[in-house]
Design a protein around this motif. Structure first.
Motif, PDB file in Angstrom:
ATOM      1  N   PRO A   1      25.790  -0.440  31.856  1.00  0.00           N
ATOM      2  CA  PRO A   1      26.276   0.945  31.857  1.00  0.00           C
ATOM      3  C   PRO A   1      25.632   1.710  33.026  1.00  0.00           C
ATOM      4  CG  PRO A   1      25.525   0.309  29.676  1.00  0.00           C
ATOM      5  CD  PRO A   1      25.084  -0.776  30.607  1.00  0.00           C
ATOM      6  N   ALA A   2      26.265   2.787  33.443  1.00  0.00           N
ATOM      7  CA  ALA A   2      25.807   3.524  34.628  1.00  0.00           C
ATOM      8  C   ALA A   2      24.376   4.004  34.495  1.00  0.00           C
ATOM      9  CB  ALA A   2      26.735   4.699  34.901  1.00  0.00           C
ATOM     10  N   ASP A   3      24.003   4.542  33.310  1.00  0.00           N
ATOM     11  CA  ASP A   3      22.647   5.065  33.165  1.00  0.00           C
ATOM     12  C   ASP A   3      21.607   3.956  33.225  1.00  0.00           C
ATOM     13  OD1 ASP A   3      23.545   4.052  30.743  1.00  0.00           O
ATOM     14  OD2 ASP A   3      22.412   5.491  29.523  1.00  0.00           O
ATOM     15  N   GLU A   4      21.919   2.803  32.627  1.00  0.00           N
ATOM     16  CA  GLU A   4      20.978   1.675  32.666  1.00  0.00           C
ATOM     17  C   GLU A   4      20.899   1.090  34.077  1.00  0.00           C
ATOM     18  OE1 GLU A   4      21.543  -1.268  29.660  1.00  0.00           O
ATOM     19  OE2 GLU A   4      21.898   0.218  28.087  1.00  0.00           O
ATOM     20  N   ALA A   5      22.041   1.045  34.751  1.00  0.00           N
ATOM     21  CA  ALA A   5      22.044   0.535  36.123  1.00  0.00           C
ATOM     22  C   ALA A   5      21.199   1.436  37.024  1.00  0.00           C
ATOM     23  CB  ALA A   5      23.474   0.464  36.646  1.00  0.00           C
ATOM     24  N   ASP A   6      21.280   2.741  36.794  1.00  0.00           N
ATOM     25  CA  ASP A   6      20.502   3.684  37.586  1.00  0.00           C
ATOM     26  C   ASP A   6      19.011   3.507  37.326  1.00  0.00           C
ATOM     27  OD1 ASP A   6      20.719   6.016  39.446  1.00  0.00           O
ATOM     28  OD2 ASP A   6      19.609   6.994  37.841  1.00  0.00           O
ATOM     29  N   ALA A   7      18.643   3.370  36.062  1.00  0.00           N
ATOM     30  CA  ALA A   7      17.232   3.168  35.715  1.00  0.00           C
ATOM     31  C   ALA A   7      16.710   1.861  36.291  1.00  0.00           C
ATOM     32  CB  ALA A   7      17.069   3.177  34.194  1.00  0.00           C
ATOM     33  N   TYR A   8      17.537   0.826  36.211  1.00  0.00           N
ATOM     34  CA  TYR A   8      17.139  -0.466  36.775  1.00  0.00           C
ATOM     35  C   TYR A   8      16.944  -0.351  38.291  1.00  0.00           C
ATOM     36  CZ  TYR A   8      17.622  -5.260  38.478  1.00  0.00           C
ATOM     37  OH  TYR A   8      17.425  -6.465  39.127  1.00  0.00           O
ATOM     38  N   GLY A   9      17.867   0.357  38.939  1.00  0.00           N
ATOM     39  CA  GLY A   9      17.774   0.528  40.381  1.00  0.00           C
ATOM     40  C   GLY A   9      16.495   1.225  40.803  1.00  0.00           C
ATOM     41  N   HIS A  10      16.135   2.293  40.090  1.00  0.00           N
ATOM     42  CA  HIS A  10      14.909   3.021  40.424  1.00  0.00           C
ATOM     43  C   HIS A  10      13.667   2.159  40.179  1.00  0.00           C
ATOM     44  CE1 HIS A  10      16.307   6.972  41.613  1.00  0.00           C
ATOM     45  NE2 HIS A  10      17.201   6.947  40.633  1.00  0.00           N
TER      46      HIS A  10
ATOM     47  N   LEU B   1      -3.075   2.382  58.634  1.00  0.00           N
ATOM     48  CA  LEU B   1      -2.102   2.927  59.574  1.00  0.00           C
ATOM     49  C   LEU B   1      -0.695   2.433  59.259  1.00  0.00           C
ATOM     50  CD1 LEU B   1      -1.089   4.257  62.199  1.00  0.00           C
ATOM     51  CD2 LEU B   1      -1.858   2.203  63.413  1.00  0.00           C
ATOM     52  N   HIS B   2      -0.528   1.133  59.128  1.00  0.00           N
ATOM     53  CA  HIS B   2       0.815   0.591  58.941  1.00  0.00           C
ATOM     54  C   HIS B   2       1.338   0.831  57.528  1.00  0.00           C
ATOM     55  CE1 HIS B   2       1.463  -1.109  62.891  1.00  0.00           C
ATOM     56  NE2 HIS B   2       0.178  -1.384  62.910  1.00  0.00           N
ATOM     57  N   ASP B   3       0.452   1.013  56.577  1.00  0.00           N
ATOM     58  CA  ASP B   3       0.907   1.430  55.249  1.00  0.00           C
ATOM     59  C   ASP B   3       1.464   2.856  55.327  1.00  0.00           C
ATOM     60  OD1 ASP B   3       0.756   0.981  52.134  1.00  0.00           O
ATOM     61  OD2 ASP B   3      -0.076   2.968  52.503  1.00  0.00           O
ATOM     62  N   ALA B   4       0.753   3.728  56.028  1.00  0.00           N
ATOM     63  CA  ALA B   4       1.212   5.109  56.150  1.00  0.00           C
ATOM     64  C   ALA B   4       2.475   5.222  56.994  1.00  0.00           C
ATOM     65  CB  ALA B   4       0.101   5.975  56.765  1.00  0.00           C
ATOM     66  N   ALA B   5       2.639   4.312  57.947  1.00  0.00           N
ATOM     67  CA  ALA B   5       3.794   4.377  58.847  1.00  0.00           C
ATOM     68  C   ALA B   5       5.050   3.767  58.237  1.00  0.00           C
ATOM     69  CB  ALA B   5       3.466   3.656  60.150  1.00  0.00           C
ATOM     70  N   TYR B   6       4.914   3.049  57.138  1.00  0.00           N
ATOM     71  CA  TYR B   6       6.074   2.370  56.545  1.00  0.00           C
ATOM     72  C   TYR B   6       7.100   3.399  56.071  1.00  0.00           C
ATOM     73  CZ  TYR B   6       8.703  -1.060  53.835  1.00  0.00           C
ATOM     74  OH  TYR B   6       9.697  -1.876  53.348  1.00  0.00           O
ATOM     75  N   ASP B   7       8.360   3.160  56.357  1.00  0.00           N
ATOM     76  CA  ASP B   7       9.435   4.098  56.005  1.00  0.00           C
ATOM     77  C   ASP B   7       9.824   3.894  54.539  1.00  0.00           C
ATOM     78  OD1 ASP B   7      11.583   5.778  55.816  1.00  0.00           O
ATOM     79  OD2 ASP B   7      12.722   4.898  57.471  1.00  0.00           O
ATOM     80  N   ARG B   8       9.024   4.480  53.662  1.00  0.00           N
ATOM     81  CA  ARG B   8       9.262   4.301  52.234  1.00  0.00           C
ATOM     82  C   ARG B   8      10.584   4.915  51.766  1.00  0.00           C
ATOM     83  NH1 ARG B   8       3.798   3.702  52.495  1.00  0.00           N
ATOM     84  NH2 ARG B   8       2.790   2.515  50.807  1.00  0.00           N
ATOM     85  N   ALA B   9      10.944   6.055  52.341  1.00  0.00           N
ATOM     86  CA  ALA B   9      12.162   6.729  51.894  1.00  0.00           C
ATOM     87  C   ALA B   9      13.389   5.856  52.126  1.00  0.00           C
ATOM     88  CB  ALA B   9      12.312   8.065  52.610  1.00  0.00           C
ATOM     89  N   SER B  10      13.507   5.287  53.315  1.00  0.00           N
ATOM     90  CA  SER B  10      14.666   4.436  53.615  1.00  0.00           C
ATOM     91  C   SER B  10      14.630   3.151  52.802  1.00  0.00           C
ATOM     92  CB  SER B  10      14.705   4.096  55.111  1.00  0.00           C
ATOM     93  OG  SER B  10      14.900   5.258  55.876  1.00  0.00           O
ATOM     94  N   ALA B  11      13.438   2.568  52.666  1.00  0.00           N
ATOM     95  CA  ALA B  11      13.326   1.328  51.897  1.00  0.00           C
ATOM     96  C   ALA B  11      13.679   1.564  50.424  1.00  0.00           C
ATOM     97  CB  ALA B  11      11.909   0.772  52.014  1.00  0.00           C
ATOM     98  N   TYR B  12      13.227   2.711  49.885  1.00  0.00           N
ATOM     99  CA  TYR B  12      13.532   3.029  48.486  1.00  0.00           C
ATOM    100  C   TYR B  12      15.036   3.214  48.299  1.00  0.00           C
ATOM    101  CZ  TYR B  12      12.898   5.085  43.845  1.00  0.00           C
ATOM    102  OH  TYR B  12      12.932   5.315  42.494  1.00  0.00           O
ATOM    103  N   ALA B  13      15.664   3.965  49.191  1.00  0.00           N
ATOM    104  CA  ALA B  13      17.100   4.217  49.077  1.00  0.00           C
ATOM    105  C   ALA B  13      17.890   2.921  49.160  1.00  0.00           C
ATOM    106  CB  ALA B  13      17.545   5.181  50.168  1.00  0.00           C
ATOM    107  N   GLU B  14      17.501   2.038  50.075  1.00  0.00           N
ATOM    108  CA  GLU B  14      18.198   0.759  50.219  1.00  0.00           C
ATOM    109  C   GLU B  14      18.013  -0.109  48.974  1.00  0.00           C
ATOM    110  OE1 GLU B  14      18.250  -3.126  53.206  1.00  0.00           O
ATOM    111  OE2 GLU B  14      17.215  -1.290  53.793  1.00  0.00           O
ATOM    112  N   GLY B  15      16.765  -0.155  48.468  1.00  0.00           N
ATOM    113  CA  GLY B  15      16.503  -0.945  47.266  1.00  0.00           C
ATOM    114  C   GLY B  15      17.238  -0.410  46.052  1.00  0.00           C
ATOM    115  N   LEU B  16      17.259   0.900  45.919  1.00  0.00           N
ATOM    116  CA  LEU B  16      17.963   1.531  44.792  1.00  0.00           C
ATOM    117  C   LEU B  16      19.441   1.207  44.817  1.00  0.00           C
ATOM    118  CD1 LEU B  16      18.315   3.549  42.450  1.00  0.00           C
ATOM    119  CD2 LEU B  16      18.352   5.379  44.161  1.00  0.00           C
ATOM    120  N   THR B  17      20.069   1.366  45.971  1.00  0.00           N
ATOM    121  CA  THR B  17      21.507   1.124  46.080  1.00  0.00           C
ATOM    122  C   THR B  17      21.850  -0.331  45.761  1.00  0.00           C
ATOM    123  OG1 THR B  17      21.758   2.851  47.738  1.00  0.00           O
ATOM    124  CG2 THR B  17      23.482   1.183  47.638  1.00  0.00           C
ATOM    125  N   GLY B  18      21.099  -1.248  46.344  1.00  0.00           N
ATOM    126  CA  GLY B  18      21.379  -2.664  46.115  1.00  0.00           C
ATOM    127  C   GLY B  18      21.191  -3.078  44.671  1.00  0.00           C
ATOM    128  N   ALA B  19      20.088  -2.645  44.056  1.00  0.00           N
ATOM    129  CA  ALA B  19      19.811  -3.035  42.673  1.00  0.00           C
ATOM    130  C   ALA B  19      20.796  -2.388  41.700  1.00  0.00           C
ATOM    131  CB  ALA B  19      18.380  -2.653  42.306  1.00  0.00           C
TER     132      ALA B  19
END
Length: 236
Positions: free
Chosen positions: A148-157, A120-138
């Protein structure tokens, strides 16, 4: 419990403002907490209509002191909605038996609830928001350190993927470990106060998130209607 127009208006106002206690005595704490979440989740016209029905139902007869209504609601409404998320067979059987006055012991409840709470709590976890926050920060961290921008983007994902799944797993495990024993104790003892202390409103919010169709808002209507049906069925 009074069912006059003024009493109903006060009941609706208390739900609308998120009052910690109902305006009239006798409403079980667990029911008031669930009602607050459902009233908030339902669209405005339907929310007030539902709350008016609930108030009328309580005015004619309060639910029994124990958890019969909770067991009926879980077995007939909540768990069927979660059937696509987790194996609900064992907890459903325990809830049905408890609704008939034969609650299982703590160990049986814990065994049945543990896997369900994890899923239940795995399914309820807000993955979209957590992913977006993690991507932006990294990505910002990588750019600040000269990538470089492309490497930073790959690292973030890459970071966001790993962090999101790790955090979802940790969140689900923490909830299962905290809630499992508390729910098992309340269910085994038919303890309404103990059940209220497990924060059933938070559990309900998790159910709403877990059962939402991808990209759509949660649909509280089945849960709200099912709760009224369970309260009626649990009357002596």
């Amino acid at each position: 419990m009074a069912t006059t127009t003024a009493a109903t208006a006060a009941f609706l106002a208390a739900l609308r403002t998120g009052a910690a206690e109902p305006p009239e005595a006798g409403v079980p704490a667990w029911l008031w907490r669930l009602a607050g979440v459902l009233h908030e989740a339902l669209p405005p016209p339907a929310a007030n209509a539902w709350a008016t029905r609930l108030h009328g139902l309580l005015g004619s007869a309060m639910p029994p002191a124990g958890l019969c209504a909770v067991h009926v609601w879980q077995a007939d409404t909540v768990l069927p909605l979660l059937a696509g998320t987790a194996d609900t067979a064992a907890p459903t059987a325990l809830h049905r038996a408890a609704a008939r006055g034969r609650p299982a012991g703590r160990a049986a409840w814990r065994s049945a609830l543990g896997p369900l709470l994890l899923r239940l709590h795995d399914a309820a976890y807000d993955r979209a928001s957590a992913y977006a926050e993690g991507l932006t920060g990294a990505r910002d961290h990588a750019l600040a350190n000269g990538y470089p921008a492309d490497e930073a983007d790959a690292y973030g994902h890459a970071y966001a993927r790993l962090a999101t799944e790790a955090n979802a797993r940790a969140c689900a495990e923490a909830h299962a470990q905290a809630l499992g024993p508390a729910l098992a104790a309340a269910y085994a003892a038919d303890d309404a106060r103990g059940y209220a202390d497990t924060f059933p409103e938070a559990h309900l919010r998790a159910v709403l998130r877990a059962t939402a169709v991808a990209g759509d808002a949660p649909r509280p209507e089945p849960l709200a209607d099912g709760l009224l049906t369970a309260l009626t069925a649990a009357r002596p």
